[in-house]
Design an enzyme around this catalytic site. Structure first.
Site, PDB file in Angstrom:
ATOM      1  N   GLU A 147       0.824  -1.207   0.000  1.00  0.00           N
ATOM      2  CA  GLU A 147       0.000   0.000   0.000  1.00  0.00           C
ATOM      3  C   GLU A 147       0.862   1.262   0.000  1.00  0.00           C
ATOM      4  O   GLU A 147       0.545   2.238  -0.670  1.00  0.00           O
ATOM      5  CB  GLU A 147      -0.952   0.008   1.206  1.00  0.00           C
ATOM      6  CG  GLU A 147      -2.045  -1.041   1.147  1.00  0.00           C
ATOM      7  CD  GLU A 147      -2.968  -0.873  -0.054  1.00  0.00           C
ATOM      8  OE1 GLU A 147      -3.029   0.234  -0.609  1.00  0.00           O
ATOM      9  OE2 GLU A 147      -3.605  -1.855  -0.453  1.00  0.00           O
ATOM     10  N   TYR A 174      -7.019   5.053   3.850  1.00  0.00           N
ATOM     11  CA  TYR A 174      -7.137   3.962   2.867  1.00  0.00           C
ATOM     12  C   TYR A 174      -6.154   2.836   3.199  1.00  0.00           C
ATOM     13  O   TYR A 174      -6.537   1.665   3.288  1.00  0.00           O
ATOM     14  CB  TYR A 174      -6.876   4.481   1.448  1.00  0.00           C
ATOM     15  CG  TYR A 174      -6.951   3.382   0.422  1.00  0.00           C
ATOM     16  CD1 TYR A 174      -8.160   3.050  -0.167  1.00  0.00           C
ATOM     17  CD2 TYR A 174      -5.812   2.638   0.085  1.00  0.00           C
ATOM     18  CE1 TYR A 174      -8.242   1.994  -1.074  1.00  0.00           C
ATOM     19  CE2 TYR A 174      -5.887   1.590  -0.820  1.00  0.00           C
ATOM     20  CZ  TYR A 174      -7.103   1.285  -1.394  1.00  0.00           C
ATOM     21  OH  TYR A 174      -7.171   0.240  -2.284  1.00  0.00           O
ATOM     22  N   ASP A 227     -11.875   3.950  -2.103  1.00  0.00           N
ATOM     23  CA  ASP A 227     -11.063   4.803  -2.969  1.00  0.00           C
ATOM     24  C   ASP A 227     -12.014   5.479  -3.966  1.00  0.00           C
ATOM     25  O   ASP A 227     -13.227   5.222  -3.922  1.00  0.00           O
ATOM     26  CB  ASP A 227      -9.947   3.984  -3.646  1.00  0.00           C
ATOM     27  CG  ASP A 227     -10.449   3.167  -4.823  1.00  0.00           C
ATOM     28  OD1 ASP A 227     -11.683   3.019  -4.986  1.00  0.00           O
ATOM     29  OD2 ASP A 227      -9.608   2.680  -5.595  1.00  0.00           O
TER      30      ASP A 227
END
Ligand code: SF4
Length: 184
Positions: free
Chosen positions: A5, A84, A102
């Site tokens: 990520e 996120y 997202d």
């Protein structure tokens, strides 16, 4: 998951894959990465243009030396980790029943539920996160659900949606409107 990520932020996934694999082979654990030579890490990240993020990545690795945090607040304290990345880590790594949100998921959620956001950045709106979370049924695997939503938003529920290809069309008011009027 967390390393992926952090690498994926503002970077194309197809570019990240080989760099991620190389990084994982060199430094299989957060402790290995935390102890890595900054110059070597910078060289590894160079294809992504992320050399400037080395110190932040090493700091994040040091904070995860004893294990990646399992709570949202502790994850958010890790450098470079926003809502996120924190949620993606909790769901994809630890199987928590949380929605990953997202921009493409926001498109699906708002079109499907009619819930909208008046914020200029809807991804910061708790209503959107709650609505997305409420959609996850208790009988589905949350990882598979989130992958499906991300794919649906990226491939089918695009800015110009392909409702005729969408498995959700019969439940989606926007999809029905598109079918009758031809536009969103
Ligand atoms: S039916 Fe259309 S608007 Fe609704 S979720 Fe599917 S692609 Fe998006």
């Amino acid at each position: 998951v967390l390393l992926a990520e952090l690498m994926l932020q503002r970077t194309r996934a197809d570019l990240v894959v080989p760099v991620y694999r190389e990084g994982l082979a060199r430094w299989p654990t957060a402790a290995d990465l935390a102890g890595a030579e900054p110059r070597t890490v910078a060289e590894t990240l160079r294809p992504l243009g992320l050399s400037h993020r080395v110190s932040r990545l090493l700091e994040a690795a040091a904070m995860c030396r004893d294990g990646v945090p399992r709570t949202r607040n502790r994850l958010l304290a890790v450098p470079g980790v926003g809502p996120y990345a924190a949620t993606a880590t909790l769901c994809f790594a630890y199987g928590r029943r949380l929605a990953v949100v997202d921009p493409s998921v926001i498109r699906v959620v708002t079109r499907l539920t009619g819930v909208s956001s008046d914020r200029s950045r809807p991804r910061t709106d708790p209503r959107i996160w709650k609505t997305a979370g409420d959609l996850i049924g208790t009988s589905v695997n949350p990882r598979e659900w989130n992958f499906a939503m991300l794919d649906l938003g990226a491939i089918v529920c695009r800015p110009k949606p392909r409702c005729h290809e969408c498995p959700l069309v019969r439940w989606c008011p926007t999809g029905r409107r598109v079918a009758t009027s031809g536009g969103v």
